[in-house]
Write a protein that holds these residues in place. Structure first.
Motif, mmCIF file in Angstrom:
data_model
loop_
_atom_site.group_PDB
_atom_site.id
_atom_site.type_symbol
_atom_site.label_atom_id
_atom_site.label_comp_id
_atom_site.label_asym_id
_atom_site.label_seq_id
_atom_site.Cartn_x
_atom_site.Cartn_y
_atom_site.Cartn_z
ATOM 1 N N VAL A 1 1.112 -1.590 -0.012
ATOM 2 C CA VAL A 1 0.646 -0.089 -0.069
ATOM 3 C C VAL A 1 0.831 1.271 -0.426
ATOM 4 N N PRO A 2 0.679 2.192 -1.074
ATOM 5 C CA PRO A 2 1.420 3.715 -1.072
ATOM 6 C C PRO A 2 1.123 4.362 0.692
ATOM 7 N N LYS A 3 2.246 4.452 1.255
ATOM 8 C CA LYS A 3 2.954 5.525 2.713
ATOM 9 C C LYS A 3 3.144 6.069 3.051
ATOM 10 N N TYR A 4 3.167 7.493 3.185
ATOM 11 C CA TYR A 4 4.039 8.265 3.594
ATOM 12 C C TYR A 4 4.591 9.068 2.082
ATOM 13 N N ASP A 5 5.328 9.077 1.851
ATOM 14 C CA ASP A 5 5.969 9.164 0.718
ATOM 15 C C ASP A 5 7.095 7.895 -0.261
ATOM 16 N N GLY A 6 6.295 6.929 0.307
ATOM 17 C CA GLY A 6 6.886 5.720 -0.188
ATOM 18 C C GLY A 6 5.317 4.434 -0.248
ATOM 19 N N LYS A 7 6.204 2.852 -0.064
ATOM 20 C CA LYS A 7 5.209 2.332 0.014
ATOM 21 C C LYS A 7 5.550 0.619 0.463
ATOM 22 N N LEU A 8 4.692 0.558 1.657
ATOM 23 C CA LEU A 8 4.745 -0.500 2.798
ATOM 24 C C LEU A 8 4.535 -1.428 1.833
ATOM 25 N N TYR A 9 5.125 -2.604 2.279
ATOM 26 C CA TYR A 9 4.923 -4.242 1.944
ATOM 27 C C TYR A 9 5.110 -4.613 3.367
ATOM 28 N N ALA A 10 4.234 -5.475 2.820
ATOM 29 C CA ALA A 10 4.126 -6.160 4.477
ATOM 30 C C ALA A 10 3.872 -8.182 3.697
ATOM 31 N N TRP A 11 4.516 -9.263 4.134
ATOM 32 C CA TRP A 11 4.254 -10.189 4.069
ATOM 33 C C TRP A 11 3.378 -10.939 5.069
ATOM 34 N N LYS A 12 2.566 -12.018 5.130
ATOM 35 C CA LYS A 12 1.500 -12.813 6.434
ATOM 36 C C LYS A 12 2.226 -14.297 5.453
#
Length: 425
Positions: free
Chosen positions: A149-160
């Protein structure tokens, strides 16, 4: 309770972070790297950094031992100038029951690894979705789900993972933040935005220009690692539950009451070795005592290392103006860092640390020995050890050695040495 050490995936993640950030180096475009200390929160428990990942790996792969074990030597030139930092922000303790009386205690570090890749943002994103995702999938046993997901000025990746374990990466431009704890990454981003103080303001974190790596353990980090050290040593102390309980309680008390922080620097020597130097901060009273009692002798004793076999596990050289006073000051200081009853027990049983070396009375032995003493462990067996020392008074030193060695018998002659054996050989 058995101790397994840091959780398996916690250890693998820390090593994996270095592997992943090594790959980041291959994306490098060669622009000047950022000062990563300005991106790490000031309250990090443990901080590790290398100013030049290529130089660090080259020092390891250039070692003769590595050459003996490795099939080939990797080309790390693409990693030259790449900075990598790792911050441990906390430890998670979990207990897994095995039986009514036995369980496994795991310690997992919460960490964030930071790298300046000097790459284009699309290259960094491709790296996260492919190589980084593949790495996380392998570590967590497959079937890992990814959300971004876009977050702040970058992009966040989450692996589950299937079992609920998580891994995270935040990408902003050429910067990569990777770890097993989202809170740790958020702390770094807060520092980046100027909302939280960075570890760069810590004056004790000043790497030498010739270092290949350096690190720092804060006061809070010492306290938490002391707890882990207490449990680790207790689990190795035999089967007596009372002994294990005593050690797991007292050892952390002593460490927390004596050590304030620890700084570490690694340098590569001209002969291809890596030299580690530790600067251990001490509580004021402890510092004053040790400054008087642990000073080096200044004398040149015979080279005791010539008696150490070529193949050995570890060896340690001690050089004190007065070994007996040095040992006594350590025991008395440890006593003061715990309660009266525990302190008395420490004093009573401290001599047992010398038993594997065949020494019954350390006070007598150390008072008759020379100022330089060397110990050696031949292998990983805690009982397969030896102590090497010159002596000032041989008749006195014999009184400190275990009674099983019969000095009443005439010695054997082996080359130029007199040898006495225990009655059971």
């Amino acid at each position: 309770m058995r101790y397994r050490g840091p959780a398996k995936h916690g250890r693998r993640f820390l090593w994996g972070a270095l592997v992943i950030l090594t790959i980041c180096g291959f994306l490098s475009c060669g622009s000047p790297p950022a000062d990563l200390r300005t991106l790490v929160p000031g309250d990090a428990l443990v901080f590790l950094e290398t100013n030049d990942l290529g130089r660090t790996i080259a020092a390891i792969t250039g070692n003769a031992k590595f050459a003996e074990l490795a099939k080939n030597k990797p080309n790390v030139s693409a990693l030259n100038g790449i900075k990598v930092a790792i911050a441990v922000t906390g430890f998670e303790t979990s207990e897994q029951p095995l039986t009514d009386e036995d369980s496994v205690l795991n310690f997992q570090p919460h960490f964030v690894a930071v790298a300046e890749t000097n790459a284009w943002s699309w290259q960094t994103a491709s790296f996260a979705e492919d190589q980084l995702g593949e790495f996380v999938n392998e570590i967590y046993g497959g079937e890992v789900e990814l959300e971004s997901v876009p977050k702040y000025d970058g992009k966040l990746y989450a692996w589950k993972a299937v079992d609920g374990r998580m891994a995270y990466a935040y990408l902003e431009g050429s910067l990569v933040f990777f770890g097993n704890d989202l809170t740790a990454i958020e702390k770094c981003l807060s520092v980046k935005r100027g909302e939280t103080e960075s570890i760069a303001k810590n004056q004790k974190i000043k790497p030498a220009s010739d270092s290949i790596g350096y690190g720092y353990i804060s006061t809070d980090g010492v306290a938490q690692l002391a707890n882990i050290a207490g449990v680790t040593l207790a689990m190795k102390a035999g089967e007596e539950a009372d002994v294990k309980s005593f050690m797991s309680r007292v050892i952390p008390e002593i460490l927390r009451g004596s050590v304030t922080d620890v700084a570490w620097t690694a340098t590569s020597t001209a002969d291809g070795r890596i030299e580690d130097r530790y600067l251990i901060g001490l509580e004021t009273e402890t510092l004053k005592i040790f400054a008087e009692t642990l000073g080096p002798s200044g004398n040149t004793d015979p080279d005791l290392s010539r008696f150490v076999p070529k193949e050995f596990a570890t060896t340690t050289l001690y050089n004190f103006a007065d070994p007996r006073i040095a040992w006594r000051s350590v025991v008395l200081t440890a006593q003061k860092r715990t309660d009266q009853v525990s302190g008395s027990l420490l004093n009573a049983f401290s001599g047992s640390l010398f038993e594997p070396y065949g020494i019954d009375d350390p006070e007598i032995f150390l008072s008759a020995a020379g100022q330089v003493i060397q110990t050696v462990a031949i292998d990983d067996d805690a009982d397969n050890v030896a102590v090497i020392a010159s002596f000032k008074d041989f008749e006195k030193i014999k009184k400190g050695i275990a009674k099983e060695v019969n000095f009443a018998k005439p010695p054997e002659k082996i080359e130029n040495a007199d040898v006495w054996r225990s009655d059971d050989n």
